[in-house]
Design a protein around this motif. Structure first.
Motif, short mmCIF file in Angstrom:
data_model
loop_
_atom_site.label_atom_id
_atom_site.label_comp_id
_atom_site.label_asym_id
_atom_site.label_seq_id
_atom_site.Cartn_x
_atom_site.Cartn_y
_atom_site.Cartn_z
N ARG A 115 -13.36 4.27 4.54
CA ARG A 115 -13.29 3.64 3.22
C ARG A 115 -14.12 4.47 2.25
NH1 ARG A 115 -14.12 -2.84 4.01
NH2 ARG A 115 -12.40 -3.16 5.43
N TYR A 130 0.86 -1.18 0.00
CA TYR A 130 0.00 0.00 0.00
C TYR A 130 0.90 1.23 0.00
CZ TYR A 130 -3.62 -3.27 1.42
OH TYR A 130 -4.50 -4.32 1.47
N VAL A 163 -8.00 2.83 -1.07
CA VAL A 163 -8.56 1.87 -0.12
C VAL A 163 -9.10 2.60 1.11
CG1 VAL A 163 -8.01 -0.12 1.33
CG2 VAL A 163 -6.95 0.12 -0.89
N PHE A 204 -7.00 -6.01 5.78
CA PHE A 204 -7.49 -4.67 6.11
C PHE A 204 -7.22 -4.32 7.56
CE2 PHE A 204 -10.78 -1.73 7.55
CZ PHE A 204 -10.49 -0.65 6.72
#
Length: 167
Positions: free
Chosen positions: A82, A47, A68, A141
């Protein structure tokens, strides 16, 4: 309760370990910088944190080219949401005035994890200890939330140290 230890290899690299298994890693591109940095979750998912806004008070967390998470700095702490579900934010807050550490809560104000700093005088780097439920931090996540909480805890400590020395 699950215990996760976060260590700093140098000022630019932080690694989260649970029982000697790497959960994630943050790599900053420059010293003392909040500019573009990378988070690796597990050993595979990459990420990118990209600052946005004039004061860089907002971050977008990208997985490839897809946003994301979006984060925003507020006086009450940091808010993460989100893009597909902006009405259910996660918040990073200070534990309290005389308490050292931070908590991450969901939109229902349920505490997901607690993060406490622990300074290593031998290495002269701060480390962190994260306590969370055994069921939290198992998917990518949730591991990303853990790594972002470390990033923001580090930012808040750096801001406090900078304001204390500019007197």
């Amino acid at each position: 309760m699950k215990k996760i230890d976060v260590t700093q290899e140098n000022y630019r690299v932080l690694t989260a370990l649970e029982k000697d298994v790497q959960l994630g890693r943050i790599i900053y591109t420059k010293w003392y910088s909040n500019s573009k940095s990378e988070i690796t979750v597990g050993n595979k998912e990459l990420y990118t944190m990209v600052p946005k806004g004039f004061w860089q008070s907002k971050l977008e967390i990208l997985h490839g080219d897809v946003v994301v998470l979006k984060t925003e700095t507020k006086f009450s702490g940091y808010t993460m949401s989100r893009p597909i579900d902006p009405d259910r934010p996660y918040k990073i807050k200070h534990k309290g005035f005389f308490k050292n550490g931070y908590i991450v809560v969901n939109y229902k104000d349920e505490v997901l994890l607690e993060i406490s700093p622990n300074f290593s005088w031998r290495k002269m780097y701060p480390g962190y200890t994260i306590a969370c439920a055994d069921t939290f931090g198992n998917d990518d996540f949730e591991k990303l939330l853990i790594m972002l909480s470390v990033h923001y805890c580090r930012n808040m400590q750096n801001a406090a140290a900078a304001s204390a020395t500019n007197g």
